[in-house]
Structures are given as structure tokens and as C-alpha cells.
Design a protein around this motif. Sequence first.
Motif, PDB file in Angstrom:
ATOM      1  N   ASP A   2      -9.120 -54.042  -2.404  1.00 35.56           N
ATOM      2  CA  ASP A   2      -8.227 -53.141  -3.138  1.00 35.56           C
ATOM      3  C   ASP A   2      -7.413 -52.301  -2.155  1.00 35.56           C
ATOM      4  OD1 ASP A   2      -6.991 -51.714  -5.141  1.00 35.56           O
ATOM      5  OD2 ASP A   2      -8.728 -50.469  -5.576  1.00 35.56           O
ATOM      6  N   THR A   4      -5.124 -49.899  -3.092  1.00 31.20           N
ATOM      7  CA  THR A   4      -4.528 -48.828  -3.882  1.00 31.20           C
ATOM      8  C   THR A   4      -4.058 -47.668  -3.012  1.00 31.20           C
ATOM      9  OG1 THR A   4      -5.844 -49.440  -5.789  1.00 31.20           O
ATOM     10  CG2 THR A   4      -4.937 -47.224  -5.792  1.00 31.20           C
ATOM     11  N   TYR A  23      -5.704 -53.062  -9.570  1.00 31.83           N
ATOM     12  CA  TYR A  23      -6.443 -53.490  -8.370  1.00 31.83           C
ATOM     13  C   TYR A  23      -5.423 -54.231  -7.516  1.00 31.83           C
ATOM     14  CZ  TYR A  23     -10.215 -55.377  -5.495  1.00 31.83           C
ATOM     15  OH  TYR A  23     -11.058 -55.700  -4.447  1.00 31.83           O
TER      16      TYR A  23
END
Length: 78
Positions: A2, A4, A23
Motif C-alpha cells: 500500500d 497511500t 489501497y
Amino acid sequence: MDLTHLVSAANRKAPCASGASHYWTTAGEPEASAGNNITVQLECKHCNKRIYEFLTREQYFLCENQIKRSQNETSPSN
């Protein structure tokens, strides 16, 4: 993996069509862009939304290993 933490606040707040949290994984090779920046294309694993994020060279080199690991996870196996 991930990614992010590489996504801008505006994209981070946008809801995911799947109902879950986005995700983000890499969706292609990072590219050099104007102003000594690097463009990274990201795709949500849940809803397939694609975005582009611009990183400074310093930001890219700090996260380079994570980006490469994400590319290895998402690339098709030979």
C-alpha cells in the motif's frame, strides 16, 4: 504494498467505489517530468481508479524501494 502515504490529501479523502479504503499500488514505471520531479502512476487495488502523483527527486529516492517492491508485486509473472 500500500502506497497511500504517497497520495495527495485530496485523493486520500476521495471515497473508494468498493466501499473500503483505497489501497494504492503502482501501475507502471515512474517517469521523469519537468522541474526535476518524478511522476508515479498509482491504481487502487479495490476499484481500479488510477491517479498520477508528482514526487520531488528527494521524495522518490526516499520511497524508491517501496515503489519497486510494489511494482514487483503487481507485475505479471512470466
